[in-house]
Design a protein around this motif. Structure first.
Motif, PDB file in Angstrom:
ATOM      1  N   ILE A   1      13.122   5.910  -0.599  1.00 34.64           N
ATOM      2  CA  ILE A   1      11.894   6.445  -0.003  1.00 34.64           C
ATOM      3  C   ILE A   1      11.289   5.445   0.978  1.00 34.64           C
ATOM      4  CG2 ILE A   1       9.482   7.049  -0.504  1.00 34.64           C
ATOM      5  CD1 ILE A   1      10.542   8.303  -3.139  1.00 34.64           C
ATOM      6  N   MET A   2      11.292   4.184   0.603  1.00 34.34           N
ATOM      7  CA  MET A   2      10.641   3.170   1.419  1.00 34.34           C
ATOM      8  C   MET A   2      11.558   2.544   2.461  1.00 34.34           C
ATOM      9  SD  MET A   2       8.067   1.449  -1.277  1.00 34.34           S
ATOM     10  CE  MET A   2       7.352   0.517   0.062  1.00 34.34           C
ATOM     11  N   SER A   3      12.847   2.879   2.407  1.00 29.81           N
ATOM     12  CA  SER A   3      13.828   2.355   3.357  1.00 29.81           C
ATOM     13  C   SER A   3      13.874   0.832   3.355  1.00 29.81           C
ATOM     14  CB  SER A   3      13.558   2.866   4.773  1.00 29.81           C
ATOM     15  OG  SER A   3      13.632   4.259   4.818  1.00 29.81           O
ATOM     16  N   ILE A   4      13.912   0.268   2.147  1.00 32.53           N
ATOM     17  CA  ILE A   4      14.051  -1.183   2.035  1.00 32.53           C
ATOM     18  C   ILE A   4      15.133  -1.504   1.020  1.00 32.53           C
ATOM     19  CG2 ILE A   4      11.672  -1.701   2.712  1.00 32.53           C
ATOM     20  CD1 ILE A   4      10.991  -2.184  -0.200  1.00 32.53           C
ATOM     21  N   GLU A   5      15.677  -2.691   1.133  1.00 25.68           N
ATOM     22  CA  GLU A   5      16.718  -3.148   0.215  1.00 25.68           C
ATOM     23  C   GLU A   5      16.138  -3.335  -1.185  1.00 25.68           C
ATOM     24  OE1 GLU A   5      19.984  -3.593   0.906  1.00 25.68           O
ATOM     25  OE2 GLU A   5      19.561  -2.820   2.913  1.00 25.68           O
TER      26      GLU A   5
ATOM     27  N   MET B   1      13.877   2.380  -9.319  1.00 25.38           N
ATOM     28  CA  MET B   1      14.021   1.452  -8.202  1.00 25.38           C
ATOM     29  C   MET B   1      14.911   2.032  -7.095  1.00 25.38           C
ATOM     30  SD  MET B   1      12.158  -1.245  -8.750  1.00 25.38           S
ATOM     31  CE  MET B   1      12.827  -2.717  -8.000  1.00 25.38           C
ATOM     32  N   THR B   2      15.957   2.730  -7.454  1.00 23.71           N
ATOM     33  CA  THR B   2      16.849   3.297  -6.441  1.00 23.71           C
ATOM     34  C   THR B   2      16.109   4.324  -5.589  1.00 23.71           C
ATOM     35  OG1 THR B   2      18.777   2.926  -7.845  1.00 23.71           O
ATOM     36  CG2 THR B   2      19.013   4.539  -6.078  1.00 23.71           C
ATOM     37  N   GLU B   3      15.348   5.186  -6.239  1.00 27.25           N
ATOM     38  CA  GLU B   3      14.588   6.203  -5.516  1.00 27.25           C
ATOM     39  C   GLU B   3      13.504   5.555  -4.653  1.00 27.25           C
ATOM     40  OE1 GLU B   3      13.607  10.263  -4.520  1.00 27.25           O
ATOM     41  OE2 GLU B   3      15.376   9.173  -5.149  1.00 27.25           O
TER      42      GLU B   3
ATOM     43  N   ALA C   1       0.840  -1.201   0.000  1.00 26.18           N
ATOM     44  CA  ALA C   1       0.000   0.000   0.000  1.00 26.18           C
ATOM     45  C   ALA C   1       0.874   1.249   0.000  1.00 26.18           C
ATOM     46  CB  ALA C   1      -0.934  -0.008   1.216  1.00 26.18           C
ATOM     47  N   HIS C   2       1.935   1.224   0.801  1.00 29.59           N
ATOM     48  CA  HIS C   2       2.856   2.367   0.844  1.00 29.59           C
ATOM     49  C   HIS C   2       3.467   2.596  -0.535  1.00 29.59           C
ATOM     50  CE1 HIS C   2       6.750   4.261   2.630  1.00 29.59           C
ATOM     51  NE2 HIS C   2       5.941   5.177   2.165  1.00 29.59           N
ATOM     52  N   LEU C   3       3.932   1.546  -1.164  1.00 33.02           N
ATOM     53  CA  LEU C   3       4.576   1.682  -2.474  1.00 33.02           C
ATOM     54  C   LEU C   3       3.626   2.275  -3.509  1.00 33.02           C
ATOM     55  CD1 LEU C   3       7.122  -0.531  -4.131  1.00 33.02           C
ATOM     56  CD2 LEU C   3       5.093   0.024  -5.440  1.00 33.02           C
ATOM     57  N   ILE C   4       2.409   1.750  -3.587  1.00 37.69           N
ATOM     58  CA  ILE C   4       1.515   2.287  -4.622  1.00 37.69           C
ATOM     59  C   ILE C   4       1.086   3.712  -4.294  1.00 37.69           C
ATOM     60  CG2 ILE C   4       0.807   0.004  -5.462  1.00 37.69           C
ATOM     61  CD1 ILE C   4      -1.903   0.420  -4.071  1.00 37.69           C
TER      62      ILE C   4
ATOM     63  N   SER D   1      14.390  -6.709  -1.839  1.00 32.89           N
ATOM     64  CA  SER D   1      13.031  -6.791  -1.284  1.00 32.89           C
ATOM     65  C   SER D   1      12.065  -5.986  -2.137  1.00 32.89           C
ATOM     66  CB  SER D   1      12.995  -6.264   0.153  1.00 32.89           C
ATOM     67  OG  SER D   1      13.808  -7.055   0.980  1.00 32.89           O
ATOM     68  N   LEU D   2      12.521  -4.829  -2.590  1.00 36.38           N
ATOM     69  CA  LEU D   2      11.683  -3.984  -3.443  1.00 36.38           C
ATOM     70  C   LEU D   2      11.388  -4.689  -4.763  1.00 36.38           C
ATOM     71  CD1 LEU D   2      10.255  -1.315  -4.026  1.00 36.38           C
ATOM     72  CD2 LEU D   2      12.452  -0.437  -4.859  1.00 36.38           C
ATOM     73  N   THR D   3      12.385  -5.326  -5.334  1.00 37.55           N
ATOM     74  CA  THR D   3      12.196  -6.039  -6.595  1.00 37.55           C
ATOM     75  C   THR D   3      11.129  -7.118  -6.450  1.00 37.55           C
ATOM     76  OG1 THR D   3      14.461  -5.608  -7.308  1.00 37.55           O
ATOM     77  CG2 THR D   3      13.341  -7.469  -8.352  1.00 37.55           C
ATOM     78  N   SER D   4      11.171  -7.875  -5.355  1.00 41.79           N
ATOM     79  CA  SER D   4      10.161  -8.910  -5.116  1.00 41.79           C
ATOM     80  C   SER D   4       8.770  -8.300  -4.976  1.00 41.79           C
ATOM     81  CB  SER D   4      10.498  -9.700  -3.847  1.00 41.79           C
ATOM     82  OG  SER D   4      11.709 -10.379  -4.002  1.00 41.79           O
ATOM     83  N   MET D   5       8.688  -7.171  -4.276  1.00 36.46           N
ATOM     84  CA  MET D   5       7.398  -6.512  -4.086  1.00 36.46           C
ATOM     85  C   MET D   5       6.860  -6.003  -5.418  1.00 36.46           C
ATOM     86  SD  MET D   5       6.322  -3.321  -1.595  1.00 36.46           S
ATOM     87  CE  MET D   5       7.656  -3.697  -0.532  1.00 36.46           C
ATOM     88  N   VAL D   6       7.717  -5.382  -6.218  1.00 36.61           N
ATOM     89  CA  VAL D   6       7.296  -4.880  -7.530  1.00 36.61           C
ATOM     90  C   VAL D   6       6.864  -6.047  -8.422  1.00 36.61           C
ATOM     91  CG1 VAL D   6       8.092  -3.745  -9.644  1.00 36.61           C
ATOM     92  CG2 VAL D   6       8.599  -2.726  -7.408  1.00 36.61           C
TER      93      VAL D   6
END
Length: 145
Positions: free
Chosen positions: A59-63, A53-55, A40-43, A66-71
């Motif tokens: 912003i989300m303070s995650i590796e 992805m870097t930004e 929810a935070h990401l969207i 982990s972000l790649t898996s969420m996306v």
């Protein structure tokens, strides 16, 4: 080493408690939409437009992993889409799909509504003071991470 005063301890405790209250609200409002609080935070972050992805990771303070898996999960649900970065051919940008934008607005509105309900008894003056104090804390945190 100096001992923390009761006033300092009370402020820290109150801020930590507030953080947990807000995290719980995020979980409660995202769950009925079929989202984790992080999704929810990401969207909601993407409501302002596509980001790399870097930004997003910053912003989300995650590796990034982990972000790649969420996306990946959000992309499989057709809520986000990857596109080529306009100036860096090695990078991609993440943007909301129409369905993702609708869900992001629902998530944002649900969360904002819950926060509004919690703060409805604050006078305009109290709201102004709380906002000013929170802005100072956030500004200090971003200057001195």
């Amino acid at each position: 080493m100096a001992t923390k005063t009761a006033r300092d301890t009370e402020l820290v405790g109150s801020l930590v408690t507030l953080m947990h209250v807000l995290q719980d609200l995020y979980a409660e409002t995202s769950r009925p939409l079929g989202l984790t609080p992080q999704q929810a935070h990401l969207i909601c972050v993407l409501l302002d437009g596509p980001l790399g992805m870097t930004e997003l990771s910053r912003i989300m303070s995650i590796e990034r992993s982990s972000l790649t898996s969420m996306v990946d999960r959000l992309e499989r649900r057709s809520l986000v889409a990857r596109s080529a970065h306009p100036t860096d051919r090695r990078a991609c940008q993440i943007a909301l799909t129409d369905e993702g934008r609708t869900l992001a607005h629902q998530a944002h509105d649900a969360y904002a509504g819950r926060v509004e309900a919690l703060t409805t008894d604050l006078t305009p003056s109290h709201r102004s003071h709380v906002l000013a104090a929170l802005n100072r804390i956030v500004t200090a945190a971003t200057k001195h991470p």
